[in-house]
Write an enzyme that holds these catalytic residues in place. Sequence first.
Site, PDB file in Angstrom:
ATOM      1  N   GLU A 151     -31.499 -43.516 -21.353  1.00 41.58           N
ATOM      2  CA  GLU A 151     -32.516 -42.924 -20.446  1.00 41.58           C
ATOM      3  C   GLU A 151     -31.917 -42.579 -19.090  1.00 41.58           C
ATOM      4  O   GLU A 151     -32.383 -41.596 -18.510  1.00 41.58           O
ATOM      5  CB  GLU A 151     -33.695 -43.901 -20.304  1.00 41.58           C
ATOM      6  CG  GLU A 151     -34.496 -44.077 -21.579  1.00 41.58           C
ATOM      7  CD  GLU A 151     -33.752 -44.828 -22.684  1.00 41.58           C
ATOM      8  OE1 GLU A 151     -32.976 -45.741 -22.351  1.00 41.58           O
ATOM      9  OE2 GLU A 151     -33.929 -44.483 -23.853  1.00 41.58           O
TER      10      GLU A 151
ATOM     11  N   ASP B 174     -27.981 -44.923 -27.906  1.00 40.77           N
ATOM     12  CA  ASP B 174     -29.124 -45.720 -27.441  1.00 40.77           C
ATOM     13  C   ASP B 174     -29.011 -45.946 -25.935  1.00 40.77           C
ATOM     14  O   ASP B 174     -27.978 -45.644 -25.325  1.00 40.77           O
ATOM     15  CB  ASP B 174     -29.113 -47.057 -28.205  1.00 40.77           C
ATOM     16  CG  ASP B 174     -30.369 -47.870 -27.942  1.00 40.77           C
ATOM     17  OD1 ASP B 174     -31.391 -47.289 -27.548  1.00 40.77           O
ATOM     18  OD2 ASP B 174     -30.306 -49.106 -28.124  1.00 40.77           O
TER      19      ASP B 174
ATOM     20  N   ASP C 155     -38.390 -48.452 -29.449  1.00 35.11           N
ATOM     21  CA  ASP C 155     -38.784 -49.816 -29.811  1.00 35.11           C
ATOM     22  C   ASP C 155     -40.287 -49.983 -30.012  1.00 35.11           C
ATOM     23  O   ASP C 155     -41.000 -50.504 -29.152  1.00 35.11           O
ATOM     24  CB  ASP C 155     -38.289 -50.790 -28.739  1.00 35.11           C
ATOM     25  CG  ASP C 155     -36.779 -50.803 -28.660  1.00 35.11           C
ATOM     26  OD1 ASP C 155     -36.137 -50.230 -29.565  1.00 35.11           O
ATOM     27  OD2 ASP C 155     -36.242 -51.374 -27.698  1.00 35.11           O
TER      28      ASP C 155
HETATM   29  C1  GLC Z   1     -32.573 -51.134 -28.004  1.00 39.15           C
HETATM   30  C2  GLC Z   1     -32.795 -50.137 -29.138  1.00 39.15           C
HETATM   31  C3  GLC Z   1     -32.864 -50.866 -30.452  1.00 39.15           C
HETATM   32  C4  GLC Z   1     -31.586 -51.687 -30.646  1.00 39.15           C
HETATM   33  C5  GLC Z   1     -31.374 -52.622 -29.487  1.00 39.15           C
HETATM   34  C6  GLC Z   1     -30.045 -53.345 -29.551  1.00 39.15           C
HETATM   35  O1  GLC Z   1     -33.668 -51.942 -27.852  1.00 39.15           O
HETATM   36  O2  GLC Z   1     -33.918 -49.353 -28.921  1.00 39.15           O
HETATM   37  O3  GLC Z   1     -33.059 -49.974 -31.511  1.00 39.15           O
HETATM   38  O4  GLC Z   1     -31.667 -52.393 -31.835  1.00 39.15           O
HETATM   39  O5  GLC Z   1     -31.419 -51.919 -28.251  1.00 39.15           O
HETATM   40  O6  GLC Z   1     -29.002 -52.443 -29.566  1.00 39.15           O
END
Ligand code: GLC
Length: 750
Positions: free
Chosen positions: A409, A406, A480
Amino acid sequence: MFGALINYEQKEQTITLHYEKQSVQIQVLTNQIINVFVPFRTADHRSKAIEGNKECPTAYKLHRTEDGLVLTTDSLICKIYDNFLIDFYNADGVLLCADYRGKRIPRFTLQESFIAFIKQEGHEVDTAGSRDYPVQCVKQLEKGDCIYGLGDKTGVLNKRYYEYENWNSDIPDPHEDSFKSLYKSIPFFITLKENGVYGIFYDNTFKSYFNFGKENDAYYSFGSDDGNLDYYFIGGNSMPEIVTNYTYLTGRMPLPQKWTLGYHQSRWGYDSEETFRDLAAKFKEHRIPCDALHFDIDYMERYKVFTWNKERFTDAHTLLSDLKKQGIKAVTIIDPGVKVEEGYPMYEEGIKEGYFAKTEDGSVYVNAVWPGDAVYPDFGDPDVRKWWGEHLNFYTDLGVGGIWNDMNEPASFNGPLPNDVIFTDEDKASTHGEMHNVYGHNMAKATYEGLKKLTGKRPFIITRACYSGSQKYTTAWTGDNQSLWTHLRMAIPQQCNLGLSGMSFVGTDIGGFGADTTPELLVRWIEAGCFSPLFRNHCAKGSMNQEPWLFGDEVLAIYRKYVELRYTLLPYFYDLCRECEQTGLPVIRPLVLHYENDTRVRNLNDEFLVGEHLLIAPVVEQGAVKRMVYLPEGVWYDYWTHEAYQGRQYYLVDAPLDKCPIFVKAGTILPKAPVQMYVGETPNPPLILEVYPGTGTYKHYQDNGEDFAYRNGEYNEYLFRTEGKGEVKITKVHEGYAEYPEIIVNHINK
Ligand code: GLC
């Protein structure tokens, strides 16, 4: 800009053309793929998406004409003129794609006097009708041209008349149709014409811009802030051929482990051993199949990657092996940001080895993410990828089944990373400006290679950010989203375009990530989401919990029905993954992929195909209990009632809360399995063939669903044939794996 063509040299399949002001190259890769290259920045391609030499020995002809050069392969004719203007034709001489020669005339410009006036209320005003970029290409658009692809961009399926940017972006606001960028950069699009189709892969990782006729109906453009003009013109006789050719170039999704196609439950906020034990128990109690529980950032000690919070997870090893005994695999999140903290091994090791991105003056670049001040592993450096991959044993030793990448980017909480931060591009120093869009890609590559070495199994990785070619390493989710009906609707074109862009194993956060779901929205989302390869319910800390048992008996029963449906269809999904590995065709497909000559499907945003055989028309409107369904040519059968429908027509069909309209194409032989509580609960279940009236063949694949033994021939492949007379002919095309104990044939409407 380039001037007149002076002369050219031909070396095998590469032609170097010398123009007055610039030398350029054309390379014939295959009969259907031609590369156009202007080395503005580097003499070689340095592609991050294409690995290995993709040039196939291809015969072609080249001759000089009065006004330029003509290059001919078996499938394409490419005419090249002064100023490096290029036009592509198919072998019959039909023009597919021409460089635009006219003056650029923005359809819409704003008078200066209005701008200040409009801005008063806070409106953003786009004053530039047309923009020029240091690297760019402008091509002609024709009446009827539709444009698809470009990865995860929001909005409708057909991108004509819209503009986008490729700059991987973590935007927490509700994703709107008007967003220009999202998490992923996939600079590939398909132009479907009234009399042909082609694709363009613009292999440039810098911030890039795509204007698909918004500026003017007569042309479209793509360009970047920097880099080379490096694009692949991709021909083919149909949309599927274009996708196959694009994935020939950039790679295909390797066969996943079978369990990864099962149901996944997640939530940011599952923060203790008890929570996970309780979840596993609840899935059993409510008889909802489940293959994976996801561990979001809450498992870590103060959000430090490669750590485990010892207070809330006293014995992760025992927890994970207890879960595994119940068939449940753990998927752990890993963010790239490494906390700045003396004594923290990942930080100290990385600092010692010089593995983090640096500022121009050579000091380590610091920004902030979940752990506070954090540094960024330089994944473009092969040594950093190796280091990161080796450290994954921290997870695999505990029995973790998959890694969820995650914030890659890369995201940053302390303002954007400046473009001049130093990152590595394999063997040379580069900049954030060039490496930003491939940061997630390289992190996925590090993770894939690490997991493969450590486990010998097919690595399971999920990513938020990626670039073209990431499909070789990772699956992806759309980030998200929110618990909004608009986001349920958006999920369809988004996943369809991702599929056309090579990313086949994708999914959305079922129920919605941000905001609060409602019972009805959750039901409609599971009905649509059970067809996404990545089948995960996930939501945000601070939003309402959305486990299926929290909304009453009716919701629970419907939820179970669709999770069970998914499990019965697992052999079909697995076959589609096998097909994807071989052809690049995605699991979820827009109807236009298989019915490109039917103009009624070119802008169809609320239906999709799963493979070629299932057509899904989910309800995506609040309160709707009927919906309009368009069925393309042929005869289709209602999956639930088996009623026959003639195609090329619109129907108003019943869709009460528990019904997602599903249609099966005549002649389908649908492979199914008995419901299991997790993949592998029954080690060798029988295969069920659901045979629909009509004539058809079907290729079915079977292996151990786990490792790479299939690449040494350990698999079975079957060919099923039905001629509508009630008989199914079964032929084994390849034999290398254990037999099914039984193949049960169920005839529909016999
Ligand atoms: C980001 C991710 C999400 C995750 C969060 C906390 O927003 O896209 O899926 O739950 O971070 O890690």
